[in-house]
Scaffold this active site. Structure first.
Site, PDB file in Angstrom:
ATOM      1  N   PRO A   4      20.455  38.389 -30.988  1.00  0.00           N
ATOM      2  CA  PRO A   4      21.095  39.444 -31.502  1.00  0.00           C
ATOM      3  C   PRO A   4      21.847  40.057 -30.365  1.00  0.00           C
ATOM      4  CG  PRO A   4      18.871  39.926 -32.570  1.00  0.00           C
ATOM      5  CD  PRO A   4      18.840  38.644 -31.265  1.00  0.00           C
ATOM      6  N   GLU A   5      22.907  40.431 -30.759  1.00  0.00           N
ATOM      7  CA  GLU A   5      24.041  40.908 -29.683  1.00  0.00           C
ATOM      8  C   GLU A   5      24.144  42.431 -30.038  1.00  0.00           C
ATOM      9  OE1 GLU A   5      27.240  38.937 -27.844  1.00  0.00           O
ATOM     10  OE2 GLU A   5      26.276  36.893 -28.298  1.00  0.00           O
TER      11      GLU A   5
END
Ligand code: ZN
Length: 293
Positions: free
Chosen positions: A2-3
């Protein structure tokens, strides 16, 4: 992995059920996440109220009434699910599919809001840590992080200073969490495309010899802020949709201009280029060889 926009979307999804709510009960089903859960993890959470839910880079920070902060990181494969009023919803949509097996629900929060918040992480690279609020600025996990890309401190002058004299590529410089915090492979590719800069371009070329920003640095900072804001907005709408459908929507995917689009036509208006994929420091890079230089 996840960013930043996904983590911010998760934060916004958890905020309504966690902020102002108390941990009525906490289940630590598996203690060996990336690091073991802290000593007395359950006892230090139960009975505490979450006074605020913030984010620093890709860390979620829950301020507790005890004066401690619960630091949470999703790692590679971590996700949160919220069960509330008989319904289920997943805060945030993820590009890569999340594991839904209950066997990987390692930590469960029973909140006084009535919500059940579960942390699911099949690969167990995620982490939870308790840190006194007063010592947060000395926390090793956070101390080395560069500026928040959406914060006011992150501007062309700061990015040029960080890149001046760097022989590495722009892709590598932007992926360096000390230069700017929370950017990963996807949004680095997207930002470089939007700024029309090649990922392999030397990082030092966005600064003058004296380290001042040139027009490339200005364009790059603008592009970084815009791609992140767009993705957070898309995440926000996925959040609203989740409440109605319970489905995994993957809305971020539709917003990608170059990421995972090798062989497709470049979306820049007037550009006839085809998106290419190369590998840089072991990670895929996507770019347009025509309108990026
Ligand atoms: Zn192009």
């Amino acid at each position: 992995m996840p960013e930043l926009p996904e983590v911010e979307t998760v934060r916004r999804g958890l905020e309504p059920v966690m902020e102002g709510a108390r941990f009525d009960a906490v289940e630590a089903r598996r203690r060996d996440l990336r690091w073991p859960l802290p000593k007395d993890f359950v006892a230090r959470l139960e009975g505490q109220t979450v006074t605020g839910l913030g984010r620093r880079a890709k860390y979620l920070l829950a301020d507790l009434s005890s004066g401690e902060v619960l630091l949470m990181h999703l790692g590679m494969s971590g996700s949160f699910r919220v069960f509330h009023d008989g319904g289920e919803r997943k805060p945030g949509s993820y590009y890569h599919e999340r594991n839904e097996q209950l066997a990987h629900d390692h930590v469960v929060f029973h909140m006084s809001s009535g919500a059940l918040v579960t942390f699911n992480d099949p690969r167990r690279f995620g982490s939870m840590k308790l840190v006194p609020r007063a010592k947060l600025d000395q926390e090793p996990l956070l101390r080395a992080l560069g500026p928040e890309p959406l914060g006011n401190a992150f501007d062309a002058a700061m990015l040029a200073r960080a890149c001046a004299g760097k022989k590495t590529s722009l892709k590598a410089a932007l992926s360096d969490q000390r230069v700017v915090a929370g950017l990963g492979n996807i949004y680095v590719c997207e930002a470089l495309h939007r700024a029309h800069l090649l990922p392999k371009r030397r990082a030092s070329t966005i600064a003058t010899r004296s380290g001042a920003p040139n027009e490339r640095a200005v364009a790059l900072v603008d592009a970084i802020k815009v791609v992140l804001q767009d993705a957070i907005r898309a995440g926000g709408s996925s959040l609203r949709d989740h409440k109605q459908t319970n489905g995994e929507l993957g809305l971020f995917q539709h917003n990608f201009r170059v990421y995972d689009r090798a062989g497709q036509t470049c979306p820049t208006p007037g550009c006839t280029g085809t998106i290419k994929r190369i590998v840089q420091t072991g990670r895929s890079t996507f770019f347009c060889p025509v309108c990026q230089n």
